[in-house]
Write a protein that holds these residues in place. Structure first.
Motif, PDB file in Angstrom:
ATOM      1  N   TYR A 233       0.762  -1.263   0.027  1.00  0.00           N
ATOM      2  CA  TYR A 233      -0.034  -0.096  -0.061  1.00  0.00           C
ATOM      3  C   TYR A 233       1.023   1.211   0.012  1.00  0.00           C
ATOM      4  N   PRO A 234       0.421   2.428  -0.239  1.00  0.00           N
ATOM      5  CA  PRO A 234       1.118   3.514  -0.632  1.00  0.00           C
ATOM      6  C   PRO A 234       1.484   4.126   1.033  1.00  0.00           C
ATOM      7  N   LEU A 235       2.607   4.739   1.134  1.00  0.00           N
ATOM      8  CA  LEU A 235       3.129   5.362   2.334  1.00  0.00           C
ATOM      9  C   LEU A 235       2.456   6.652   2.874  1.00  0.00           C
ATOM     10  N   LYS A 236       1.842   7.210   1.767  1.00  0.00           N
ATOM     11  CA  LYS A 236       1.220   8.645   2.091  1.00  0.00           C
ATOM     12  C   LYS A 236       0.155   8.706   1.047  1.00  0.00           C
ATOM     13  N   ILE A 237      -0.809   9.476   1.624  1.00  0.00           N
ATOM     14  CA  ILE A 237      -1.822   9.727   1.102  1.00  0.00           C
ATOM     15  C   ILE A 237      -2.510  11.251   1.087  1.00  0.00           C
ATOM     16  N   SER A 238      -3.036  11.838  -0.078  1.00  0.00           N
ATOM     17  CA  SER A 238      -3.888  12.988   0.279  1.00  0.00           C
ATOM     18  C   SER A 238      -5.073  12.681   0.076  1.00  0.00           C
ATOM     19  N   ILE A 239      -5.718  13.239   1.221  1.00  0.00           N
ATOM     20  CA  ILE A 239      -7.351  13.018   1.002  1.00  0.00           C
ATOM     21  C   ILE A 239      -7.964  14.597   1.157  1.00  0.00           C
TER      22      ILE A 239
ATOM     23  N   TYR B  37      12.009  10.861 -13.631  1.00  0.00           N
ATOM     24  CA  TYR B  37      11.292   9.824 -12.958  1.00  0.00           C
ATOM     25  C   TYR B  37      10.318  10.451 -12.042  1.00  0.00           C
ATOM     26  N   CYS B  38       9.221   9.464 -11.869  1.00  0.00           N
ATOM     27  CA  CYS B  38       8.008   9.821 -10.782  1.00  0.00           C
ATOM     28  C   CYS B  38       7.968   8.638  -9.705  1.00  0.00           C
ATOM     29  N   HIS B  39       7.975   9.084  -8.556  1.00  0.00           N
ATOM     30  CA  HIS B  39       7.882   8.098  -7.480  1.00  0.00           C
ATOM     31  C   HIS B  39       6.473   7.853  -6.982  1.00  0.00           C
ATOM     32  N   PHE B  40       5.671   8.650  -7.223  1.00  0.00           N
ATOM     33  CA  PHE B  40       4.080   8.862  -6.794  1.00  0.00           C
ATOM     34  C   PHE B  40       3.493   7.686  -6.934  1.00  0.00           C
ATOM     35  N   LEU B  41       3.573   7.078  -8.084  1.00  0.00           N
ATOM     36  CA  LEU B  41       2.566   5.745  -8.543  1.00  0.00           C
ATOM     37  C   LEU B  41       2.971   4.588  -7.714  1.00  0.00           C
ATOM     38  N   TRP B  42       4.051   4.629  -7.092  1.00  0.00           N
ATOM     39  CA  TRP B  42       4.427   3.442  -6.218  1.00  0.00           C
ATOM     40  C   TRP B  42       4.359   3.950  -4.570  1.00  0.00           C
ATOM     41  N   PHE B  43       4.452   5.165  -4.466  1.00  0.00           N
ATOM     42  CA  PHE B  43       4.409   5.444  -2.890  1.00  0.00           C
ATOM     43  C   PHE B  43       3.070   6.084  -2.314  1.00  0.00           C
ATOM     44  N   VAL B  44       2.656   6.976  -3.313  1.00  0.00           N
ATOM     45  CA  VAL B  44       1.626   8.098  -3.017  1.00  0.00           C
ATOM     46  C   VAL B  44       0.322   7.938  -3.709  1.00  0.00           C
ATOM     47  N   SER B  45      -0.526   8.224  -3.322  1.00  0.00           N
ATOM     48  CA  SER B  45      -1.810   8.516  -3.991  1.00  0.00           C
ATOM     49  C   SER B  45      -2.864   9.399  -3.439  1.00  0.00           C
ATOM     50  N   VAL B  46      -3.862   9.955  -4.334  1.00  0.00           N
ATOM     51  CA  VAL B  46      -4.557  11.294  -4.123  1.00  0.00           C
ATOM     52  C   VAL B  46      -6.214  10.659  -4.227  1.00  0.00           C
ATOM     53  N   VAL B  47      -6.938  10.912  -2.946  1.00  0.00           N
ATOM     54  CA  VAL B  47      -8.396  10.695  -2.852  1.00  0.00           C
ATOM     55  C   VAL B  47      -9.091  11.973  -2.901  1.00  0.00           C
ATOM     56  N   ASN B  48      -9.775  12.209  -3.680  1.00  0.00           N
ATOM     57  CA  ASN B  48     -10.556  13.320  -3.790  1.00  0.00           C
ATOM     58  C   ASN B  48     -12.008  13.260  -3.002  1.00  0.00           C
ATOM     59  N   TRP B  49     -12.583  14.410  -2.709  1.00  0.00           N
ATOM     60  CA  TRP B  49     -13.787  14.347  -1.962  1.00  0.00           C
ATOM     61  C   TRP B  49     -14.968  13.359  -2.095  1.00  0.00           C
ATOM     62  N   ASN B  50     -15.034  13.136  -3.333  1.00  0.00           N
ATOM     63  CA  ASN B  50     -16.115  12.125  -3.818  1.00  0.00           C
ATOM     64  C   ASN B  50     -15.582  10.581  -3.904  1.00  0.00           C
TER      65      ASN B  50
ATOM     66  N   ASP C 109      -1.978  14.016   3.936  1.00  0.00           N
ATOM     67  CA  ASP C 109      -2.338  15.465   3.840  1.00  0.00           C
ATOM     68  C   ASP C 109      -3.766  15.499   3.834  1.00  0.00           C
ATOM     69  N   LEU C 110      -4.113  16.262   4.407  1.00  0.00           N
ATOM     70  CA  LEU C 110      -5.640  16.757   4.304  1.00  0.00           C
ATOM     71  C   LEU C 110      -5.966  17.851   3.572  1.00  0.00           C
ATOM     72  N   ASN C 111      -5.958  17.767   2.329  1.00  0.00           N
ATOM     73  CA  ASN C 111      -5.746  18.967   1.241  1.00  0.00           C
ATOM     74  C   ASN C 111      -5.624  18.559  -0.139  1.00  0.00           C
ATOM     75  N   ASN C 112      -6.266  19.218  -1.160  1.00  0.00           N
ATOM     76  CA  ASN C 112      -5.982  19.107  -2.503  1.00  0.00           C
ATOM     77  C   ASN C 112      -6.251  20.080  -3.179  1.00  0.00           C
ATOM     78  N   TRP C 113      -7.495  20.394  -3.700  1.00  0.00           N
ATOM     79  CA  TRP C 113      -7.945  21.250  -4.767  1.00  0.00           C
ATOM     80  C   TRP C 113      -8.863  22.347  -3.982  1.00  0.00           C
ATOM     81  N   GLY C 114      -9.259  22.073  -2.689  1.00  0.00           N
ATOM     82  CA  GLY C 114     -10.367  23.342  -2.031  1.00  0.00           C
ATOM     83  C   GLY C 114      -9.624  23.497  -0.779  1.00  0.00           C
ATOM     84  N   GLU C 115     -10.346  24.229   0.048  1.00  0.00           N
ATOM     85  CA  GLU C 115      -9.927  24.690   1.411  1.00  0.00           C
ATOM     86  C   GLU C 115     -10.542  23.527   2.531  1.00  0.00           C
TER      87      GLU C 115
END
Length: 350
Positions: free
Chosen positions: A47-53, A277-290, A100-106
């Protein structure tokens, strides 16, 4: 080479010498680093080590380089339900180091934000929130925030005066932000808490670079723990689709005169640091509000997302056809038909 040494030291601090270390987390992290470093396999075992929600994709400001501030169509608007958030964390928390509790909004526009932080803290992961803090905090809000376990509170405040501040943070009140910062700092002192670390992010541009000498005094006055001079990005909705030369041309209004305060070389019209390179695809993911899952925080358009965790659960999406194709593209440097192909053409986000 210095960049890679820096990243190695940073990784040790984040994933080994951390109070959030756990055996399952460490085994998962070791597996991910091996898969990325040795094989760059398209299927990830772990599973990822970090996630943004993103607690909320809504925002009260109209920042000109942000698609949300522009009112750009392309991603649905709303606030993440608390129950669905908790279910997602229940699945991921045994492996997560950072949230991280943030992405495109406040984030503070979601009334459940403080409970979201508290729940994540109980699940034993480092938590951070990135905010414009243009929401009035009450005494009770500030006290609960300090007690919530939040590790880092990043505050975007790009001006020493209202006149300067509102040129980029359109619709924002500098006085409101500063009063909120003072309140949180006072509560920390009263409660004898070092958390959250209050980090002032000053996004430097042509309109505010002259104010940099004033910032240390303001930092001390407000009780800020750390000041970060951030380098301006281009239009965030177009960033991964646009080559550097076009970015520089489109940003002439905003780029600082002092080139040392820019991520771009003005003569070559290219970024000073370009990753291969990009490491995101192996370590990080982003989940949006929906529940819609983005491969990274630079993908604004929902039509390019990889699936929805509220429909299928995270594990099924993490290794679905789109994720595997994207990892293969990064590993082979050959397009495979996902939004990640754009970074092969324009350069990976730094």
């Amino acid at each position: 080479m210095n960049y890679y040494i820096f990243q190695a030291k940073r990784s040790l601090k984040r994933f080994v010498f951390t109070p959030y270390l756990g055996i399952r987390k460490l085994i998962n992290a070791a597996g991910l680093f091996a898969q990325f470093g040795l094989f760059k396999s398209s299927t990830v075992h772990g599973y990822p080590l970090k996630i943004s929600i993103d607690p909320s994709s809504l925002c009260q400001l109209r920042c000109p380089l942000c698609p949300t501030g522009q009112g750009l169509k392309g991603r649905s608007l709303g606030k993440m339900p608390l129950g669905k958030y908790k279910k997602l964390l229940d699945e991921l928390s045994p492996y997560l180091y950072e949230l991280d509790l943030n992405n495109w909004g406040e984030p503070f526009l979601n009334k459940d934000l403080l409970e979201m932080i508290e729940y994540a803290h109980k699940k034993k992961m480092q938590t951070s929130v990135n905010t414009n803090l243009n929401v009035k905090l009450s005494e009770a809000d500030a006290e609960r925030l300090v007690k919530s376990g939040l590790d880092i509170l990043y505050i975007s405040m790009d001006g020493a005066t209202q006149k300067t501040y509102e040129q980029y943070r359109k619709g924002g009140s500098l006085k409101l932000v500063q009063n909120n910062i003072k309140l949180v700092s006072e509560k920390k002192k009263k409660l004898g808490s070092k958390k959250p670390e209050v980090v002032w992010q000053f996004l430097v541009s042509k309109v505010n670079e002259h104010e940099i000498p004033k910032l240390e005094a303001i930092k001390k006055e407000l009780g800020v723990d750390r000041l970060v001079i951030g380098l301006l990005r281009s239009d965030m909705a177009k960033e991964i689709f646009t080559i550097d030369k076009e970015k520089v041309e489109s940003m002439k209004k905003w780029l600082p005169k002092n080139e040392s305060l820019s991520r771009y070389d003005y003569k070559t019209k290219k970024r000073k640091l370009k990753k291969d390179y990009c490491h995101f695809l192996w370590f990080v993911s982003v989940v949006n509000w929906n529940g819609s899952v983005s491969p990274c925080c630079s993908n604004y358009f929902e039509k390019f997302d990889f699936g929805n965790v509220f429909d299928d659960g995270f594990k099924a999406i993490w290794n679905n056809e789109k994720y595997r194709a994207a990892r293969k593209a990064v590993a082979t440097k050959k397009p495979t038909g996902t939004v990640c192909d754009n970074c092969l053409r324009t350069g990976f986000i730094d």
